[in-house]
Design a protein around this motif. Sequence first.
Motif, short mmCIF file in Angstrom:
data_model
loop_
_atom_site.label_atom_id
_atom_site.label_comp_id
_atom_site.label_asym_id
_atom_site.label_seq_id
_atom_site.Cartn_x
_atom_site.Cartn_y
_atom_site.Cartn_z
N UNK A 60 36.17 35.24 41.27
CA UNK A 60 37.29 35.00 40.36
C UNK A 60 38.41 36.00 40.61
N UNK A 61 38.08 37.27 40.87
CA UNK A 61 39.10 38.26 41.19
C UNK A 61 39.83 37.87 42.47
N UNK A 62 39.09 37.38 43.46
CA UNK A 62 39.71 36.95 44.72
C UNK A 62 40.70 35.82 44.49
N UNK A 63 40.38 34.93 43.55
CA UNK A 63 41.27 33.81 43.24
C UNK A 63 42.51 34.27 42.49
N UNK A 71 40.69 41.17 32.62
CA UNK A 71 40.69 42.48 31.97
C UNK A 71 40.47 43.58 33.00
N UNK A 72 39.59 43.31 33.97
CA UNK A 72 39.38 44.28 35.05
C UNK A 72 40.67 44.52 35.82
N UNK A 88 29.44 44.69 36.01
CA UNK A 88 29.48 43.35 36.62
C UNK A 88 29.98 43.39 38.07
N UNK A 89 30.10 44.60 38.65
CA UNK A 89 30.77 44.77 39.93
C UNK A 89 30.15 43.97 41.07
N UNK A 105 42.97 46.85 48.93
CA UNK A 105 41.74 47.33 48.29
C UNK A 105 40.96 46.19 47.66
N UNK A 106 41.64 45.29 46.97
CA UNK A 106 40.95 44.17 46.34
C UNK A 106 40.39 43.20 47.36
#
Length: 203
Positions: free
Chosen positions: A94-97, A24-25, A85-86, A179-180
């Motif tokens: 999980x974002x990195x994956x 969702x992010x 949750x940053x 950026x990520x």
Amino acid sequence: QNAIDNAGYLDDLSGFDVESLAKTYLVNELAGNVGYLRLSSTYLYIPYGQATIYAGPAEGFDSSFGTPVDGTDPEKHIVIDFAFYADCTAFKERVATLRASFQNLIGDVLLGNADSAAASLHSIAYYSARIASSQAMNQMLWGLGESSDSTVASLSTYQANVDAMAAWVRQRNAWLASALAADDQRTVSDGVYQISEKPERRN
């Protein structure tokens, strides 16, 4: 809820579904949705009979994709500074994956001509053509829209607005690649996330 109300952060995500938070992010950050986590575009739910909190559905994108006055720049963070949750390791991992496959999906499908594997996502051109007749009728009645204190002015034609949105998404998707990756190393203590300095944006 306390973290949201007090413009603060959670130290861990016990009780949350991290997968749905991360996805969702990513969707909202790509869209530059200024309403997510600030205004009314934030949804969390607990399925009946469960105890886990899930994020979603992702909706409420009227203030996104470069249209809001404070979200026109495709090369700056719009969502993460307000995310409770940053600073959680599980979220960042999980974002990195997910980020590479997510950005490939945006590049190949939304900005390209391919269909997603599940045929649940198509290109901007596909959606533009799909609603063209409806849009033409709307334009006869109400025009292309007007600017306001919170939104930028509409361009002169429907296609010009579609092309501008596609160009904004393309530039943003390219910027998010770096950026990520940098976000993996960012923490609240670095002073990167500014949520405590912007409590008025949480009203």
